[in-house]
Design an enzyme around this catalytic site. Structure first.
Site, PDB file in Angstrom:
ATOM      1  N   SER A 122       0.826  -1.217   0.000  1.00 50.59           N
ATOM      2  CA  SER A 122       0.000   0.000   0.000  1.00 50.59           C
ATOM      3  C   SER A 122       0.859   1.265   0.000  1.00 50.59           C
ATOM      4  O   SER A 122       0.469   2.275  -0.590  1.00 50.59           O
ATOM      5  CB  SER A 122      -0.990  -0.002   1.169  1.00 50.59           C
ATOM      6  OG  SER A 122      -0.339   0.240   2.392  1.00 50.59           O
ATOM      7  N   ARG A 127      12.825  -7.902   5.245  1.00 47.62           N
ATOM      8  CA  ARG A 127      14.088  -8.642   5.252  1.00 47.62           C
ATOM      9  C   ARG A 127      15.188  -7.678   5.681  1.00 47.62           C
ATOM     10  O   ARG A 127      15.268  -6.554   5.150  1.00 47.62           O
ATOM     11  CB  ARG A 127      14.371  -9.156   3.849  1.00 47.62           C
ATOM     12  CG  ARG A 127      15.681  -9.897   3.726  1.00 47.62           C
ATOM     13  CD  ARG A 127      15.521 -11.134   2.874  1.00 47.62           C
ATOM     14  NE  ARG A 127      16.829 -11.730   2.590  1.00 47.62           N
ATOM     15  CZ  ARG A 127      17.181 -12.928   3.000  1.00 47.62           C
ATOM     16  NH1 ARG A 127      16.366 -13.656   3.735  1.00 47.62           N
ATOM     17  NH2 ARG A 127      18.371 -13.428   2.675  1.00 47.62           N
ATOM     18  N   LEU A 160      18.726  -6.008   5.796  1.00 46.66           N
ATOM     19  CA  LEU A 160      19.701  -5.788   4.724  1.00 46.66           C
ATOM     20  C   LEU A 160      21.103  -6.071   5.238  1.00 46.66           C
ATOM     21  O   LEU A 160      21.432  -5.770   6.393  1.00 46.66           O
ATOM     22  CB  LEU A 160      19.621  -4.338   4.239  1.00 46.66           C
ATOM     23  CG  LEU A 160      18.279  -3.928   3.621  1.00 46.66           C
ATOM     24  CD1 LEU A 160      18.250  -2.420   3.404  1.00 46.66           C
ATOM     25  CD2 LEU A 160      18.038  -4.668   2.318  1.00 46.66           C
ATOM     26  N   HIS A 166       8.545   3.264   9.000  1.00 42.87           N
ATOM     27  CA  HIS A 166       8.264   2.388  10.146  1.00 42.87           C
ATOM     28  C   HIS A 166       7.033   2.937  10.867  1.00 42.87           C
ATOM     29  O   HIS A 166       6.940   4.142  11.099  1.00 42.87           O
ATOM     30  CB  HIS A 166       9.487   2.352  11.082  1.00 42.87           C
ATOM     31  CG  HIS A 166       9.294   1.399  12.214  1.00 42.87           C
ATOM     32  ND1 HIS A 166       9.340   0.029  12.056  1.00 42.87           N
ATOM     33  CD2 HIS A 166       9.008   1.618  13.526  1.00 42.87           C
ATOM     34  CE1 HIS A 166       9.111  -0.559  13.214  1.00 42.87           C
ATOM     35  NE2 HIS A 166       8.908   0.384  14.125  1.00 42.87           N
TER      36      HIS A 166
HETATM   37  C1  GRF Z   1       3.847  -0.575   6.805  1.00 44.69           C
HETATM   38  O1  GRF Z   1       3.135  -0.470   8.021  1.00 44.69           O
HETATM   39  C2  GRF Z   1       5.228  -0.036   6.961  1.00 44.69           C
HETATM   40  O2  GRF Z   1       5.317   1.005   7.889  1.00 44.69           O
HETATM   41  C3  GRF Z   1       6.001  -1.232   7.461  1.00 44.69           C
HETATM   42  O3  GRF Z   1       5.445  -2.323   6.782  1.00 44.69           O
HETATM   43  C4  GRF Z   1       4.106  -2.010   6.407  1.00 44.69           C
HETATM   44  C5  GRF Z   1       4.011  -2.217   4.934  1.00 44.69           C
HETATM   45  O4  GRF Z   1       2.706  -2.042   4.461  1.00 44.69           O
HETATM   46  N1  GRF Z   1       7.421  -1.067   7.243  1.00 44.69           N
HETATM   47  P1  GRF Z   1       2.448  -1.961   2.907  1.00 44.69           P
HETATM   48  O5  GRF Z   1       3.004  -3.248   2.293  1.00 44.69           O
HETATM   49  O6  GRF Z   1       3.150  -0.744   2.374  1.00 44.69           O
HETATM   50  O7  GRF Z   1       0.959  -1.887   2.769  1.00 44.69           O
END
Ligand code: GRF
Length: 207
Positions: free
Chosen positions: A17, A95, A97, A113
């Site tokens: 997303s 994953r 890095l 995050h």
């Molecule tokens: C998000 O909450 C992002 O902050 C975290 O992983 C999630 C990924 O969601 N690192 P999406 O795949 O972008 O919907």
């Protein structure tokens, strides 16, 4: 970095997303000069990978399961170079890095995050914040360094934690902020109008 013709390489493992929000923002002119050069997944059935294909973007799959981190990362790095990527965008890339990968793109890897770092690193950050009883939560876009959820913070967006919230509703409302924050952060980095002073990202105007 000037913002003309800058190529993004998106790395994802899941629903994508954030990637889709960035793609929409680029389409709508919200990230001037940016284009998505390649979307790379490490999981074959990542919905985000399928979404990228449906958008007609260049995609690549490097399955990471069972592979040595350094070897897998070397393949990903080669693909990013092959596509002339200027900025690597981690968008739900589940994953860790390798140090070699991080060093290959110094201050050129961004991550989002779903917490107000440095609080609540790692998995289920939104639930961690909820369980802790935080009254404010949010998301952080940061440069990636060798440590988990640790590099220089570019921007954060906050929301109140409501009495009626649970971990799920909180995560949903944080995600809305993520979708705004990531494109904003990418635009800021591509503008080149910043300096990194110690751990601090500070905005500067290019003369
Ligand atoms: C998000 O909450 C992002 O902050 C975290 O992983 C999630 C990924 O969601 N690192 P999406 O795949 O972008 O919907």
């Amino acid at each position: 970095m000037s913002s003309t013709g800058k190529k993004l390489g998106v790395l994802l493992s899941g629903r994508g997303s954030n990637f889709l929000a960035i793609a929409s923002s680029i389409r709508d002119g919200g990230v001037p000069g940016a284009e998505i050069a390649v979307v790379i997944a490490n999981v074959p059935d990542a919905p985000g990978l399928q979404a990228a294909r449906e958008l007609g973007l260049t995609t690549a799959l490097f399955e990471s399961k069972g592979r040595k981190r350094a070897e897998h990362d070397a393949d990903v790095a080669a693909c990013l170079r092959e596509h002339g990527v200027d900025l690597v965008i981690l968008a739900g890339y589940m994953r860790l890095l390798s140090p070699e990968f991080v060093q290959a793109f110094p201050d050129r890897i961004l991550n989002i995050h779903p917490s107000l770092l440095p609080a609540f690193t790692g998995l289920d950050a939104q639930q961690q914040a909820f369980d802790y009883g935080c009254k404010v939560a949010g998301c952080t876009v940061h440069f990636v360094d060798e440590h988990l959820d640790h590099g220089t913070i570019i921007l954060q967006r906050t929301i109140p934690v409501l009495d009626a919230d649970d971990g799920h509703s909180l995560a949903e409302r944080i995600l809305v902020e993520e979708h705004i924050a990531y494109s904003e952060a990418i635009a800021r980095v591509l503008s080149g109008e910043y300096a990194i002073e110690g751990r601090r990202y500070v905005r500067v105007r290019l003369s």
